[in-house]
Design an enzyme around this catalytic site. Sequence first.
Site, short mmCIF file in Angstrom:
data_model
loop_
_atom_site.label_atom_id
_atom_site.label_comp_id
_atom_site.label_asym_id
_atom_site.label_seq_id
_atom_site.Cartn_x
_atom_site.Cartn_y
_atom_site.Cartn_z
CE1 TYR A 167 6.66 -25.60 66.60
CE2 TYR A 167 8.18 -23.77 66.29
CZ TYR A 167 7.33 -24.71 65.76
OH TYR A 167 7.15 -24.77 64.40
CG ASP B 55 5.32 -24.40 61.68
OD1 ASP B 55 5.40 -23.27 61.18
OD2 ASP B 55 6.12 -25.33 61.41
CG ASP C 283 -5.23 -37.45 61.00
OD1 ASP C 283 -6.06 -36.86 61.72
OD2 ASP C 283 -5.06 -38.69 61.04
CG ASP D 150 4.21 -23.21 55.81
OD1 ASP D 150 4.08 -22.18 56.50
OD2 ASP D 150 5.32 -23.59 55.37
CE LYS E 87 -3.07 -38.58 64.80
NZ LYS E 87 -4.02 -39.12 63.84
C1 IPM Z 1 6.76 -19.85 61.33
C2 IPM Z 1 8.11 -20.45 61.02
C3 IPM Z 1 8.92 -20.65 62.30
C4 IPM Z 1 8.13 -21.56 63.22
C5 IPM Z 1 10.34 -21.18 62.03
C6 IPM Z 1 11.15 -20.24 61.16
C7 IPM Z 1 11.10 -21.48 63.28
O1 IPM Z 1 7.95 -21.63 60.30
O2 IPM Z 1 6.72 -18.74 61.92
O3 IPM Z 1 5.75 -20.46 60.99
O4 IPM Z 1 8.23 -22.79 63.12
O5 IPM Z 1 7.39 -21.04 64.06
MG MG Z 2 5.97 -22.02 59.74
#
Ligand code: IPM
Ligand code: MG
Length: 359
Positions: free
Chosen positions: A136, A244, A220, A248, A187
Amino acid sequence: MVRIAVIPGDGIGPEVTAEAIKVLHTVAACAGKDVDTVHFDYGAERYLRDGVSLPSDALHQFRTEFDAILLGALGDPRVADMKHAIDILFGIRFGLDLYANVRPVKLLDRRLSPLKTAAASEINFTVFRENTEDLYVGIGGIFKKGTPDEVAIQESITTRKGVERILEAAFSFAVRHKDAKVTMSDKSNALRFSGDLWQRAFHEVSRRYPAVEAEHMYVDAMAMMLVKNPSSFQVIVTSNMFGDIITDLGAELQGGLGMAASANINPEQTCMFEPVHGSAPKLAGKNVANPVGAILSVQMMLEHMGWDAEAEIIEKAAGACVREYECTGDIGGELGTREAGDAVCRRIQSLAQGGAGSI
Ligand code: IPM
Ligand code: MG
């Protein structure tokens, strides 16, 4: 008096933020505490109008004048490259050095999990995502862009200081939470150099916390185990990119992105709180977005500021609303965004009254 900087942002950001702020003012009023909220119009509209994403003095102002920042969501189809969103989100995360992205994954009601077998109590863990390094950092470039020979380089940075401080944050959180187990995910079987640093730092930091069980899992394998046996996790610590992705996955385990809250923390700084979801432009302006992720981000903000009783009452009220179907359509209710926010406020008020005037 606490002062909160509010950046509603784009898409559904303003709608969910309005409900989160309503909840904040309600809980503060019940507790007889003062909160001042100041709105900032950073987002696509302002960027398209005058080219400003994050003004140059914004970080200084946040640092010196505010106790916390609440962010809604950023992203707008009119800004195809997400330039303003990256400037604002990463500007704050990196600029204020908010190195710990703390993302709880807690299932409030069994019916919300996509897993057939999950009991609500079985999904309850917290991810510590490193927030200032890795892929990042924005170091790299494109060579021979637009030609058949083009090459893109995206550098990944891993520092001893960065890894150690996120590990410390995860372990000290585990100690405060009944010596919960910490699972470090990397990893290192493929990423030999950054993996090597993570491994060594992990072993060193874990030795400082003998009461905390420390385990390692390749990322993984973790993706698999999060689906197969989510109850085996209590605290997860990992790098920016992996964090990240798995958060999700974690959001889905707790009922979808609309349910997930997060905190961007550096104990020395003004910290930022935001729902994990994005700006969802297609849902914007329709009063359908789920405000729970934003409301639970306020809960995290209050916890961080030491308002423990108020944070707890928000969690109770939001949990009760979700379980009683006083919520938006994505989680089985029939309410609009505003009405779902009102329902949480009503529950806060009755919980506060029930508690003999004090919460
Ligand atoms: C998060 C989002 C961000 C990230 C994006 C929008 C850049 O996915 O906060 O998880 O990757 O950090
Ligand atoms: Mg995210």
